[in-house]
Motif scaffolding. Structure first.
Motif, PDB file in Angstrom:
ATOM      1  N   SER A  74       0.839  -1.195   0.000  1.00  0.00           N
ATOM      2  CA  SER A  74       0.000   0.000   0.000  1.00  0.00           C
ATOM      3  C   SER A  74       0.877   1.250   0.000  1.00  0.00           C
ATOM      4  O   SER A  74       1.987   1.258   0.543  1.00  0.00           O
ATOM      5  CB  SER A  74      -0.893   0.005   1.240  1.00  0.00           C
ATOM      6  N   ASP A  75       0.354   2.332  -0.626  1.00  0.00           N
ATOM      7  CA  ASP A  75       1.122   3.577  -0.655  1.00  0.00           C
ATOM      8  C   ASP A  75       0.850   4.456   0.561  1.00  0.00           C
ATOM      9  O   ASP A  75       1.313   5.590   0.627  1.00  0.00           O
ATOM     10  CB  ASP A  75       0.842   4.356  -1.943  1.00  0.00           C
ATOM     11  N   VAL A  76       0.090   3.960   1.545  1.00  0.00           N
ATOM     12  CA  VAL A  76      -0.082   4.690   2.800  1.00  0.00           C
ATOM     13  C   VAL A  76       1.211   4.553   3.602  1.00  0.00           C
ATOM     14  O   VAL A  76       1.656   3.439   3.890  1.00  0.00           O
ATOM     15  CB  VAL A  76      -1.276   4.132   3.602  1.00  0.00           C
ATOM     16  N   PRO A  77       1.872   5.656   3.968  1.00  0.00           N
ATOM     17  CA  PRO A  77       3.202   5.563   4.595  1.00  0.00           C
ATOM     18  C   PRO A  77       3.262   4.650   5.815  1.00  0.00           C
ATOM     19  O   PRO A  77       4.254   3.927   5.989  1.00  0.00           O
ATOM     20  CB  PRO A  77       3.504   7.020   4.962  1.00  0.00           C
ATOM     21  N   LEU A  78       2.241   4.672   6.665  1.00  0.00           N
ATOM     22  CA  LEU A  78       2.284   3.855   7.875  1.00  0.00           C
ATOM     23  C   LEU A  78       2.304   2.356   7.548  1.00  0.00           C
ATOM     24  O   LEU A  78       2.755   1.545   8.358  1.00  0.00           O
ATOM     25  CB  LEU A  78       1.099   4.189   8.785  1.00  0.00           C
ATOM     26  N   LEU A  79       1.828   1.996   6.355  1.00  0.00           N
ATOM     27  CA  LEU A  79       1.810   0.590   5.958  1.00  0.00           C
ATOM     28  C   LEU A  79       3.076   0.175   5.217  1.00  0.00           C
ATOM     29  O   LEU A  79       3.287  -1.013   4.964  1.00  0.00           O
ATOM     30  CB  LEU A  79       0.594   0.311   5.068  1.00  0.00           C
ATOM     31  N   ALA A  80       3.911   1.141   4.867  1.00  0.00           N
ATOM     32  CA  ALA A  80       5.088   0.844   4.066  1.00  0.00           C
ATOM     33  C   ALA A  80       6.023  -0.114   4.809  1.00  0.00           C
ATOM     34  O   ALA A  80       6.353   0.096   5.982  1.00  0.00           O
ATOM     35  CB  ALA A  80       5.835   2.130   3.723  1.00  0.00           C
ATOM     36  N   GLY A  81       6.442  -1.161   4.131  1.00  0.00           N
ATOM     37  CA  GLY A  81       7.359  -2.116   4.717  1.00  0.00           C
ATOM     38  C   GLY A  81       6.733  -3.091   5.685  1.00  0.00           C
ATOM     39  O   GLY A  81       7.435  -3.913   6.271  1.00  0.00           O
ATOM     40  N   ARG A  82       5.440  -3.010   5.869  1.00  0.00           N
ATOM     41  CA  ARG A  82       4.766  -3.950   6.769  1.00  0.00           C
ATOM     42  C   ARG A  82       4.194  -5.103   5.938  1.00  0.00           C
ATOM     43  O   ARG A  82       3.485  -4.878   4.969  1.00  0.00           O
ATOM     44  CB  ARG A  82       3.617  -3.292   7.536  1.00  0.00           C
ATOM     45  N   GLY A  83       4.512  -6.316   6.344  1.00  0.00           N
ATOM     46  CA  GLY A  83       4.069  -7.467   5.580  1.00  0.00           C
ATOM     47  C   GLY A  83       3.209  -8.419   6.371  1.00  0.00           C
ATOM     48  O   GLY A  83       2.989  -8.245   7.578  1.00  0.00           O
ATOM     49  N   LEU A  84       2.681  -9.410   5.695  1.00  0.00           N
ATOM     50  CA  LEU A  84       1.927 -10.473   6.347  1.00  0.00           C
ATOM     51  C   LEU A  84       2.865 -11.323   7.198  1.00  0.00           C
ATOM     52  O   LEU A  84       4.092 -11.304   7.019  1.00  0.00           O
ATOM     53  CB  LEU A  84       1.240 -11.346   5.298  1.00  0.00           C
ATOM     54  N   VAL A  85       2.304 -12.095   8.099  1.00  0.00           N
ATOM     55  CA  VAL A  85       3.077 -13.035   8.914  1.00  0.00           C
ATOM     56  C   VAL A  85       2.558 -14.433   8.615  1.00  0.00           C
ATOM     57  O   VAL A  85       1.387 -14.742   8.876  1.00  0.00           O
ATOM     58  CB  VAL A  85       2.945 -12.709  10.418  1.00  0.00           C
ATOM     59  N   ASP A  86       3.409 -15.244   8.023  1.00  0.00           N
ATOM     60  CA  ASP A  86       3.007 -16.593   7.616  1.00  0.00           C
ATOM     61  C   ASP A  86       1.766 -16.544   6.726  1.00  0.00           C
ATOM     62  O   ASP A  86       0.868 -17.391   6.835  1.00  0.00           O
ATOM     63  CB  ASP A  86       2.752 -17.483   8.839  1.00  0.00           C
ATOM     64  N   GLY A  87       1.734 -15.538   5.871  1.00  0.00           N
ATOM     65  CA  GLY A  87       0.616 -15.420   4.942  1.00  0.00           C
ATOM     66  C   GLY A  87      -0.672 -14.931   5.547  1.00  0.00           C
ATOM     67  O   GLY A  87      -1.711 -14.915   4.870  1.00  0.00           O
ATOM     68  N   ARG A  88      -0.630 -14.486   6.794  1.00  0.00           N
ATOM     69  CA  ARG A  88      -1.855 -14.065   7.483  1.00  0.00           C
ATOM     70  C   ARG A  88      -1.761 -12.594   7.879  1.00  0.00           C
ATOM     71  O   ARG A  88      -0.681 -12.013   7.974  1.00  0.00           O
ATOM     72  CB  ARG A  88      -2.075 -14.927   8.730  1.00  0.00           C
ATOM     73  N   ALA A  89      -2.931 -12.017   8.131  1.00  0.00           N
ATOM     74  CA  ALA A  89      -3.004 -10.610   8.527  1.00  0.00           C
ATOM     75  C   ALA A  89      -2.216 -10.393   9.817  1.00  0.00           C
ATOM     76  O   ALA A  89      -2.135 -11.275  10.690  1.00  0.00           O
ATOM     77  CB  ALA A  89      -4.460 -10.203   8.737  1.00  0.00           C
ATOM     78  N   ALA A  90      -1.647  -9.186   9.938  1.00  0.00           N
ATOM     79  CA  ALA A  90      -0.859  -8.852  11.121  1.00  0.00           C
ATOM     80  C   ALA A  90      -1.069  -7.392  11.479  1.00  0.00           C
ATOM     81  O   ALA A  90      -1.324  -6.547  10.617  1.00  0.00           O
ATOM     82  CB  ALA A  90       0.628  -9.123  10.861  1.00  0.00           C
ATOM     83  N   ALA A  91      -0.980  -7.103  12.771  1.00  0.00           N
ATOM     84  CA  ALA A  91      -1.098  -5.740  13.272  1.00  0.00           C
ATOM     85  C   ALA A  91       0.249  -5.291  13.810  1.00  0.00           C
ATOM     86  O   ALA A  91       0.927  -6.038  14.542  1.00  0.00           O
ATOM     87  CB  ALA A  91      -2.151  -5.658  14.373  1.00  0.00           C
ATOM     88  N   TYR A  92       0.638  -4.066  13.460  1.00  0.00           N
ATOM     89  CA  TYR A  92       1.889  -3.474  13.922  1.00  0.00           C
ATOM     90  C   TYR A  92       1.530  -2.286  14.817  1.00  0.00           C
ATOM     91  O   TYR A  92       0.910  -1.324  14.365  1.00  0.00           O
ATOM     92  CB  TYR A  92       2.722  -2.991  12.741  1.00  0.00           C
TER      93      TYR A  92
END
Length: 673
Positions: A630-648
């Motif tokens: 996503s191009d939303v800065p807060l989401l930049a570099g944040r990925g899934l964990v084991d293919g599943r949704a994750a919260a940072y």
């Protein structure tokens, strides 16, 4: 009958006066040019659609042929909807309060052709009474003074403009921990320990103060703060100010006990109160909070939503010329509708027949002992009420108030698991974007029937709508809402801020007698405190220091008021609670579609992580959701964990390890409580 200009207006309030014999003109240079040409003063009448006394003065004076003839001969008459032109209302209300010691609507101001106020008042009766001059007496005195004391009048007008125009918003330092603690202590002194709320009658819903106290409780654990919230929210919800049948709050209570409402229902009140009751439920799990939040949101969707998807401004207080007639009941009416259930309802709802014509509002001082019976009674009463004349609806869409509704409905939809509320918020936000925003990026304040009004947006419009767009980032994966909010707030920095001070109107807006600044959180939040909130959220989402600096500047503008009179700085205090320590940021990465494709149950995965984040993080925390990349800065570099949704969970863009389970995210946000 004299024709006037109001029939073509987009304001329902102005259109109500289109058939008056008064030769009303809309606000604009043409009216003042005519006053200069005729060498007469301008009579400025300001009101709004749901205003009871505005209707009274209109009926008594503006519909009277003789009074209208006098007005038309000796004045140029201008009618303004305060909700459409808050900039005009603000400066002349400031003059009215300065010259008379009080304000209110209808506001009646007499101006020189240069727009300088020389005589101010509010409602004037048709006949002299209770020490008040009649409206005709006022008109005749001012006409005589205009002829014989012109220099004195000119001097008064120039002096008012010079003195009020010279006032500048003075930054009073920061709203630091000491100010927050002092504000909570002062509010405890102002709190009514018997009937709840703050101060004496009339009592307005203290939405922003309650929001501050909830945030203060969550940060400090203050039981006093929570107790004030719970007592006030319960008394408001169980009293006559709340519509026990269909939800929604009236504008205020005329008594200290929350029994007798001033019956108009305003969008801004109900949006703010929806957010407060949702927040209360998130903090305590109170069943009453959940019920009232749900009913208030349902009221917004059922009774204020327009065909275009926005939210109308208000429902009138009056029906058939009588205030509150739609909402009140006599014991005999209840017996006729309910039969054997009437005695139970009369006692349960405290129907004593103490109003005019032996009627009462319905109160609900305790939960019914038989909920099925109460639901059956409500259906019968709603059916009977539906046969009455429905209150008039001011169906203009105001950008600022829709922004408040978008934020409140989004949060309520997420934490109460009511996706229809989020859908309504998205539709309203889309209407404002598609209709109110023009190609130059200017935001227009109002629309009606899908047509945009001519009035330009003021600071509260830009800030409240921008915050609504930013709140939607938690509810959708549509990053375009960030771009809308960013463009709006960049325009705020360009047009509404000068030398570090915030103004209510844009630099390129119509030039009035002076440029208003008001940091007071009154019936609705001030533009500057809304700007503080929106800039705080935008800084959290983008990581750009300039937005955090702008938030600090906006809070500084409210600091002196927050320290001196916290009841009138509730939104600023609430934002300061979040801003002072550096707010949290929560990025939730994943896709609801992917969750569904993986066979997960509804509510598991990204949606449930978002719900936990909004519910358990400090209220107002920036929460965004989106897919990887996503191009939303807060989401930049944040990925899934084991293919599943994750919260940072982050603070100032420094994030902890990703969390994949809702219960783990809840524990992280609550410290395991």
């Amino acid at each position: 009958m004299t024709s006037n200009e109001l029939g073509s207006s987009t304001s329902p309030y102005l259109r109500q006066h289109a058939e008056n014999p008064v030769a009303w003109k809309q606000w604009g240079e043409a009216a003042f040019a005519e006053a200069r040409e005729r060498d007469v003063p301008v009579f400025l009448s300001v009101g709004y659609s749901a205003c009871h006394w505005c209707h009274v003065m209109a009926h008594e004076s503006f519909e009277d042929v003789a009074t209208a003839a006098y007005l038309n001969e000796h004045f140029v008459n201008v009618k303004v909807d305060r909700e459409e032109r808050p900039d005009v209302d603000a400066i002349y209300m400031e003059a009215t309060v300065a010259m008379t010691g009080r304000g209110g609507w209808p506001m009646s101001v007499f101006l020189t052709p240069a727009g300088e106020p020389f005589f101010c008042g509010t409602y004037f009766p048709a006949e002299a009474r209770h020490g008040m001059a009649s409206f005709r007496q006022v008109l005749e005195s001012l006409t005589d003074a205009w002829r014989s004391k012109r220099e004195q009048i000119a001097g008064i007008g120039q002096s008012v403009v010079e003195q009020l125009g010279a006032r500048q918003q003075v930054a009073g330092g920061a709203i630091d921990a000491a100010v927050l603690e002092r504000a909570a202590a002062v509010l405890k002194v102002d709190f009514d320990p018997v009937d709840a709320g703050f101060g004496q009658a009339p009592k307005f819903p203290p939405s922003m103060v309650l929001d501050f106290l909830l945030r203060h409780h969550r940060r400090t654990g203050s039981e006093d703060a929570l107790a004030m919230v719970e007592a006030t929210c319960e008394r408001m919800a169980r009293g006559g100010m709340y519509d026990q049948l269909a939800g929604g709050f009236a504008r205020y209570s005329v008594d200290a006990q929350w029994i007798v409402p001033h019956f108009e229902k305003m969008l801004y009140d109900n949006a703010l109160l929806l957010d407060v009751y949702t927040h209360w439920w998130a903090v305590t799990g109170s069943p009453l909070a959940q019920r009232v939040a749900t009913e208030t949101a349902d009221f917004l969707l059922a009774e204020l939503r327009t065909p275009e998807g926005g939210f109308a401004s208000a429902l009138d207080a009056d029906t058939e010329g009588e205030e509150g007639k739609y909402y009140v009941w006599s014991p005999d009416e209840l017996r006729e509708v309910l039969g054997d259930d009437a005695v139970w309802v009369i006692e349960l709802c405290d129907v004593t027949g103490t109003f005019e014509h032996g009627t009462s509002v319905l109160q609900l001082r305790r939960d019914p002992d038989d909920l099925q019976r109460w639901e059956r009674v409500k259906r019968l009463l709603l059916e009977a009420r539906g046969r009455r004349t429905y209150p008039g609806r001011d169906d203009k869409v105001v950008a600022a108030w829709n922004g408040l509704a978008i934020t409140a409905l989004t949060r309520a939809g997420l934490v109460l698991d009511r996706p229809e509320y989020v859908d309504a918020a998205v539709r309203a936000a889309s209407l404002i974007r598609d209709v109110h925003l023009d190609a130059s990026g200017r935001l227009h304040r109002t629309s009606r029937d899908g047509g945009v009004g001519s009035a330009h947006g003021v600071l509260e419009d830009y800030a409240a709508y921008a915050q609504g767009c930013l709140t939607l980032l938690a509810a959708t994966s549509d990053g375009s809402w960030l771009q809308v909010a960013k463009a709006l707030l960049d325009r705020v920095l360009e047009q509404f801020v000068a030398d570090g001070a915030f103004f209510d109107t844009a630099a390129d807006a119509e030039k009035l007698a002076w440029r208003s600044q008001d940091a007071t959180d009154n019936a609705s939040p001030s533009g500057v405190s809304l700007a503080a909130e929106a800039f705080t959220t935008l800084a959290s989402v983008t990581g750009e220091a300039r937005y955090d600096e702008a938030a600090g500047q906006a809070l500084a503008a409210s600091a002196a008021l927050a320290a001196r009179a916290p009841r009138f700085a509730g939104r600023a205090l609430a934002v300061a609670e979040m801003h002072r320590a550096g707010p949290l940021e929560i990025a939730v990465v994943g896709s609801a579609d992917a969750d569904a494709d993986a066979g997960r149950a509804v509510g598991v995965g990204v949606v449930e992580l978002v719900r936990v984040a909004v519910h358990h993080a400090p209220w107002g925390t920036a929460v965004v959701r989106g897919e990887p990349g996503s191009d939303v800065p807060l989401l930049a570099g944040r990925g899934l964990v084991d293919g599943r949704a994750a919260a940072y969970v982050c603070q100032k863009f420094t994030c902890k390890l990703p969390i994949g389970l809702p219960e783990d995210l809840r524990a992280e946000l609550t410290g395991g409580r």
